[in-house]
Design an enzyme around this catalytic site. Structure first.
Site, PDB file in Angstrom:
ATOM      1  N   VAL A 161      16.059  34.260 -19.289  1.00 51.63           N
ATOM      2  CA  VAL A 161      16.955  35.005 -20.168  1.00 51.63           C
ATOM      3  C   VAL A 161      18.372  34.497 -19.954  1.00 51.63           C
ATOM      4  O   VAL A 161      18.842  34.397 -18.822  1.00 51.63           O
ATOM      5  CB  VAL A 161      16.894  36.521 -19.877  1.00 51.63           C
ATOM      6  CG1 VAL A 161      17.964  37.261 -20.673  1.00 51.63           C
ATOM      7  CG2 VAL A 161      15.512  37.067 -20.207  1.00 51.63           C
ATOM      8  N   ALA A 205      22.529  34.298 -16.490  1.00 48.09           N
ATOM      9  CA  ALA A 205      21.143  34.003 -16.841  1.00 48.09           C
ATOM     10  C   ALA A 205      20.256  34.444 -15.679  1.00 48.09           C
ATOM     11  O   ALA A 205      20.728  34.752 -14.593  1.00 48.09           O
ATOM     12  CB  ALA A 205      20.948  32.516 -17.135  1.00 48.09           C
ATOM     13  N   LYS A 206      18.961  34.491 -15.934  1.00 45.11           N
ATOM     14  CA  LYS A 206      18.011  34.841 -14.873  1.00 45.11           C
ATOM     15  C   LYS A 206      16.623  34.417 -15.320  1.00 45.11           C
ATOM     16  O   LYS A 206      16.329  34.342 -16.520  1.00 45.11           O
ATOM     17  CB  LYS A 206      18.022  36.345 -14.589  1.00 45.11           C
ATOM     18  CG  LYS A 206      17.566  36.711 -13.186  1.00 45.11           C
ATOM     19  CD  LYS A 206      18.652  36.410 -12.160  1.00 45.11           C
ATOM     20  CE  LYS A 206      18.249  36.880 -10.770  1.00 45.11           C
ATOM     21  NZ  LYS A 206      19.347  36.701  -9.808  1.00 45.11           N
ATOM     22  N   GLY A 207      15.767  34.162 -14.329  1.00 47.11           N
ATOM     23  CA  GLY A 207      14.395  33.789 -14.649  1.00 47.11           C
ATOM     24  C   GLY A 207      13.423  34.422 -13.682  1.00 47.11           C
ATOM     25  O   GLY A 207      13.803  34.883 -12.598  1.00 47.11           O
TER      26      GLY A 207
END
Length: 452
Positions: A95, A140-142
């Site tokens: 994201v 952001a992040k995953g």
């Protein structure tokens, strides 16, 4: 106390004079579908914090909607061939919440509890964190939904490489730069960097941070988040008029962040009396011997069974100890309406992302408990990730002293900005930090303009 707030962090001049909570809510698009009441968990908390900042800033509902939703998100299938030949299908997410101030930046976590909403919340908090400490990134992040402890190292490598290959279209050193998070480490970042580089046909060191030193990592990166937590904790103790040598602390979580934070606080003279991991907690009123505890944990996989401390009833019992400082450095939502009134620490330093719910924040504020919010307290990791990215782009590496001095300077500057703003407007440190960050991001976004 430093009083030098740079102009980018201030509210617009027409809003500076009005008391924040007396401003009328602006008219605009209905927020009914966006309210945190329709959600639960970290995303609800993140949007509630955003809504509070939007109201204090006097911004309209259109800005809220723009910032409440990610700019881009991708969900991918991650097929895995297990070592025994069976095929298992995992699910991964990436994201990108906002990229108005620069490329996306945020960790990659491997956990059986990963959900898309959790990743959305973490990406939003990364946006505010980057803006607050003035690094030129968006958030952001995953995440991939699986427990890496139940898989072999070769299987984890295959998961990493397949996940990376699926998200290659949206990552890169000028697009989105992953880093380690829960369940991942510098080896995972090396595999990601190699997979991305292989797809382009040449080595791209800047596509990830938190890598091994041999592959463009930075000195000081593995301990950066922990050291940042210690810096702001010590600054807060000074603000409260307390000496480290007369202070006790309990640390929830003995992983990447909690372990280092406990060590750095102990080195500063703070007495670390309790720590816990996912299996249990240990306590010693005279202070735990951290080198021995670290060795025990490394050998056994848990703090339980450590002879230098007594075991508490459970990990949650650590939260309610009679200590001066509590460092929640594990997972989201551990301090909530159901237990906040049992917390006895007068200072809470959030090593984890989102450990305190908005309801708990209200309880702590009423009780006079000082909470240093996550987007400030644990920002050391993204600061040194930025340093690593800069070094990789320049192919010139700094000394550990340079890295740590620059980290301390940025953490202390952010602490002073937040502290001053909170005092000026009589709001909590969390609200102050979020307002400063949201104003910075909104100004950047609106200055760039909305594409027709």
């Amino acid at each position: 106390m430093t009083t030098d707030l740079d102009s980018s962090a201030k509210l617009r001049p027409d809003l500076d004079c009005a008391p924040p909570h007396t401003r009328p809510r602006p008219s605009g698009t209905s927020r009914e579908e966006e309210t945190p009441d329709t959600l639960s968990g970290p995303l609800a908390d993140a949007r509630a914090q955003l809504a509070d900042a939007i109201e204090i800033l006097g911004l309209d509902d259109g800005v809220y909607s723009m910032l409440a939703h990610p700019r881009r998100e991708m969900t991918v299938s991650v097929p895995l061939r297990r070592d025994d030949g069976e095929i298992e299908l995992l699910v991964g997410h990436r994201v990108q919440h906002n990229v108005s101030r620069g490329p996306g930046k945020g960790g990659l976590r491997y956990s059986k509890d990963v959900t898309l909403d959790e990743v959305r919340a973490l990406a939003m908090w990364m946006t505010w964190k980057c803006a607050l400490v003035d690094v030129p990134y968006g958030g952001a992040k995953g995440g991939v939904r699986f427990d890496p402890k139940l898989y072999s190292r070769d299987e984890v490598q295959r998961v990493t490489r397949r996940y990376t290959s699926e998200i290659i279209p949206i990552i890169g050193p000028t697009q989105d730069i992953p880093a380690p998070d829960m369940g991942t480490d510098e080896q995972v970042m090396a595999w990601m960097m190699d997979t991305y580089s292989a797809s382009l046909g040449h080595t791209v060191l800047g596509v990830t941070t938190g890598k091994p030193l041999e592959l463009g990592g930075s000195l000081g990166r593995p301990t950066a988040t922990s050291l940042g937590v210690a810096h702001v904790a010590l600054a807060a103790l000074s603000y409260l008029g307390r000496r480290p040598s007369g202070t006790t602390v309990a640390v929830q979580g003995f992983g990447k962040v909690g372990r280092g934070a406990a060590r750095f606080l102990r080195e500063a003279g703070v007495k670390v009396v309790a720590v816990c991991d996912e299996y249990g907690a240990v306590f010693n009123a005279d202070g735990l011997c951290l080198p021995e505890l670290e060795a025990h944990s490394a050998a056994t996989g848990s703090v339980l069974g450590f002879k230098g401390g007594e075991e508490l009833e459970n990990s949650d019992a650590l939260l309610y100890l009679d200590v001066d400082v509590l460092v929640p450095a594990a997972i989201e939502g551990v301090l909530h309406a159901g237990n906040a009134d049992r917390v006895r620490a007068s200072l809470i330093v959030e090593g984890a992302n989102g450990p305190t719910t908005p309801a708990a924040d209200e309880i702590f504020r009423a009780a006079g408990t000082l909470v240093i919010p996550d987007i400030l307290a644990n920002a050391g990791g993204v600061i040194v990730s930025y340093f690593e990215w800069v070094q990789a782009n320049q192919a010139y590496w700094w000394s550990q002293t340079d890295v740590e001095n620059r980290l301390r300077e940025r953490m202390e500057r952010a602490w002073n900005r937040v502290l001053e703003y909170a005092a000026l407007h009589d709001i909590s440190l969390r609200s102050a930090a979020t307002v400063l960050a949201v104003d910075t991001v909104t100004t950047a976004h609106l200055t760039r303009g909305l594409y027709p």
